[in-house]
Design an enzyme around this catalytic site. Structure first.
Site, PDB file in Angstrom:
ATOM      1  N   ASP A   1       0.993  -1.294   0.002  1.00  0.00           N
ATOM      2  CA  ASP A   1      -0.009   0.103  -0.030  1.00  0.00           C
ATOM      3  C   ASP A   1       0.801   1.055  -0.047  1.00  0.00           C
ATOM      4  O   ASP A   1       0.504   2.307   0.720  1.00  0.00           O
ATOM      5  CB  ASP A   1      -0.940   0.038   1.024  1.00  0.00           C
ATOM      6  CG  ASP A   1      -2.074   0.841   1.060  1.00  0.00           C
ATOM      7  OD1 ASP A   1      -2.337   1.632   0.132  1.00  0.00           O
ATOM      8  OD2 ASP A   1      -2.722   1.343   2.342  1.00  0.00           O
TER       9      ASP A   1
ATOM     10  N   ASP B   1       2.198   2.410   7.902  1.00  0.00           N
ATOM     11  CA  ASP B   1       0.963   1.607   7.493  1.00  0.00           C
ATOM     12  C   ASP B   1       1.317   0.437   6.772  1.00  0.00           C
ATOM     13  O   ASP B   1       1.109   0.070   5.908  1.00  0.00           O
ATOM     14  CB  ASP B   1       0.175   2.510   6.481  1.00  0.00           C
ATOM     15  CG  ASP B   1      -1.305   2.145   6.424  1.00  0.00           C
ATOM     16  OD1 ASP B   1      -1.742   1.136   7.256  1.00  0.00           O
ATOM     17  OD2 ASP B   1      -2.227   2.871   5.848  1.00  0.00           O
TER      18      ASP B   1
HETATM   19  N1  LIG Z   1       3.961   6.271  14.213  1.00  0.00           N
HETATM   20  C1  LIG Z   1       3.498   7.421  13.830  1.00  0.00           C
HETATM   21  N2  LIG Z   1       3.858   8.515  14.133  1.00  0.00           N
HETATM   22  C2  LIG Z   1       3.331   9.699  13.645  1.00  0.00           C
HETATM   23  N3  LIG Z   1       2.060   9.711  12.874  1.00  0.00           N
HETATM   24  C3  LIG Z   1       1.729   8.647  12.608  1.00  0.00           C
HETATM   25  C4  LIG Z   1       2.200   7.321  12.990  1.00  0.00           C
HETATM   26  N4  LIG Z   1       1.330   6.399  12.240  1.00  0.00           N
HETATM   27  C5  LIG Z   1       0.495   6.866  11.662  1.00  0.00           C
HETATM   28  N5  LIG Z   1       0.545   8.359  11.705  1.00  0.00           N
HETATM   29  C6  LIG Z   1      -0.443   9.287  11.179  1.00  0.00           C
HETATM   30  O1  LIG Z   1      -1.829   8.558  10.919  1.00  0.00           O
HETATM   31  C7  LIG Z   1      -2.181   8.374   9.772  1.00  0.00           C
HETATM   32  C8  LIG Z   1      -2.769   7.164   9.511  1.00  0.00           C
HETATM   33  O2  LIG Z   1      -1.887   6.222   9.997  1.00  0.00           O
HETATM   34  P1  LIG Z   1      -2.085   4.814   9.013  1.00  0.00           P
HETATM   35  O3  LIG Z   1      -1.744   5.143   7.498  1.00  0.00           O
HETATM   36  O4  LIG Z   1      -0.949   4.049   9.451  1.00  0.00           O
HETATM   37  O5  LIG Z   1      -3.504   4.273   9.163  1.00  0.00           O
HETATM   38  P2  LIG Z   1      -4.611   3.962   8.439  1.00  0.00           P
HETATM   39  O6  LIG Z   1      -5.994   3.820   9.448  1.00  0.00           O
HETATM   40  O7  LIG Z   1      -4.211   2.747   7.806  1.00  0.00           O
HETATM   41  O8  LIG Z   1      -4.964   4.994   7.627  1.00  0.00           O
HETATM   42  P3  LIG Z   1      -5.706   5.079   6.138  1.00  0.00           P
HETATM   43  O9  LIG Z   1      -6.705   4.138   6.195  1.00  0.00           O
HETATM   44  O10 LIG Z   1      -5.878   6.598   5.904  1.00  0.00           O
HETATM   45  O11 LIG Z   1      -4.513   4.573   5.142  1.00  0.00           O
HETATM   46  C9  LIG Z   1      -0.911   8.629   9.021  1.00  0.00           C
HETATM   47  O12 LIG Z   1      -1.122   8.958   7.829  1.00  0.00           O
HETATM   48  C10 LIG Z   1      -0.113   9.666   9.997  1.00  0.00           C
HETATM   49  O13 LIG Z   1      -0.371  10.789   9.416  1.00  0.00           O
HETATM   50 MG   LIG Z   2      -2.645   4.958   5.560  1.00  0.00          MG
END
Ligand SMILES: Nc1ncnc2c1ncn2[C@@H]1O[C@H](COP(=O)(O)OP(=O)(O)OP(=O)(O)O)[C@@H](O)[C@H]1O
Ligand SMILES: [Mg+2]
Length: 234
Positions: free
Chosen positions: A172, A189
């Site tokens: 992804d 992610d």
């Molecule tokens: N370790 C981290 N430190 C800081 N910010 C983070 C971290 N992990 C995630 N984020 C923030 O949270 C957002 C969402 O995280 P992630 O992409 O892992 O989750 P998701 O639920 O799969 O999101 P999506 O469905 O939008 O892809 C990221 O785009 C980032 O802005």
């Molecule tokens: Mg994401």
């Protein structure tokens, strides 16, 4: 005022059921953090929060929602991963496996020298990891104009090559799932990252390559999908 209340409701909707609260409390009592601070993101399957630690540091807490997530889709993805094939199609089991897979992937991928958040712990549907950022979370690549796109591009391709050489694929990868932390890329992610061992996972790899080429092409029209493939020797 009404807007704030509505926003707040949206932030917390569907995350804090009794089971999740109990697990959060357990993580707090184990000393991983003192309490959640601010919501960072509401994604398709999970909400991400910042949390304060005892020593005034921060961690990121990713909570996979138990009710409002597309667990059928999650199951379709995870059942092809040879490490998680035994998982039966039960909502909670699939969600816990999904969080565990992100944690396991973070450990493995970090060991390869790829910059990802350092995993701290996982408990059922909750993943605790290093907070990427200083006070504010680092921006996504899509929201920050890189100072030196060439340098970031090279690093991203180096990381893709390391994954590929170790039979792994992010699955992804795009400017949405790469943070720009002080002009250095950080892959995030990783719940979908999987072993590269069949046609479907090769298609995921092709999609990752396409996304990265498309994004960096905005900065340099010399960047082509084929160049990344050449670099990956595929
Ligand atoms: N370790 C981290 N430190 C800081 N910010 C983070 C971290 N992990 C995630 N984020 C923030 O949270 C957002 C969402 O995280 P992630 O992409 O892992 O989750 P998701 O639920 O799969 O999101 P999506 O469905 O939008 O892809 C990221 O785009 C980032 O802005
Ligand atoms: Mg994401």
């Amino acid at each position: 005022m009404a807007k704030i209340t509505k926003e707040k409701f949206k932030t917390y909707e569907g995350v804090f059921d009794r089971f999740t609260n109990k697990n959060l409390f357990k993580l707090i009592s184990q000393g991983h953090f003192e309490g959640l601070c601010s919501p960072i993101s509401i994604g398709k399957e999970a909400n991400v929060f910042s949390a304060k630690t005892k020593d005034n540091g921060m961690v990121a807490v990713k909570i996979y929602r138990l009710e409002t997530c597309d667990f059928n889709k999650m199951y379709e993805y995870i059942k092809h991963d040879s490490r998680f094939m035994h998982i039966t199609k039960q909502r909670r089991k699939v969600i816990f496996a999904w969080a565990k897979r992100e944690f396991t992937n973070l450990i493995k991928i970090r060991q390869l020298g790829i910059r990802v958040p350092k995993p701290i712990t996982v408990l059922n549907n909750i993943l605790v990891m290093e907070f990427i950022g200083k006070v504010e979370p680092a921006p996504k690549l899509k929201d920050s104009i890189p100072k030196n796109p060439d340098k970031i591009f090279k690093k991203v391709v180096e990381y893709m090559k390391k994954l590929n050489n170790n039979n792994l694929v992010h699955s992804d990868l795009s400017e949405f799932n790469i943070l720009n932390f002080n002009n250095e890329p950080v892959f995030i992610d990783l719940s979908q990252a999987t072993i590269l061992d069949n046609q479907q996972t090769k298609e995921f790899r092709d999609r990752d390559i396409k996304n990265i080429a498309r994004f960096f092409n905005k900065y340099s029209d010399k960047i082509k999908e084929e160049d990344i493939k050449k670099e990956l020797k595929i």
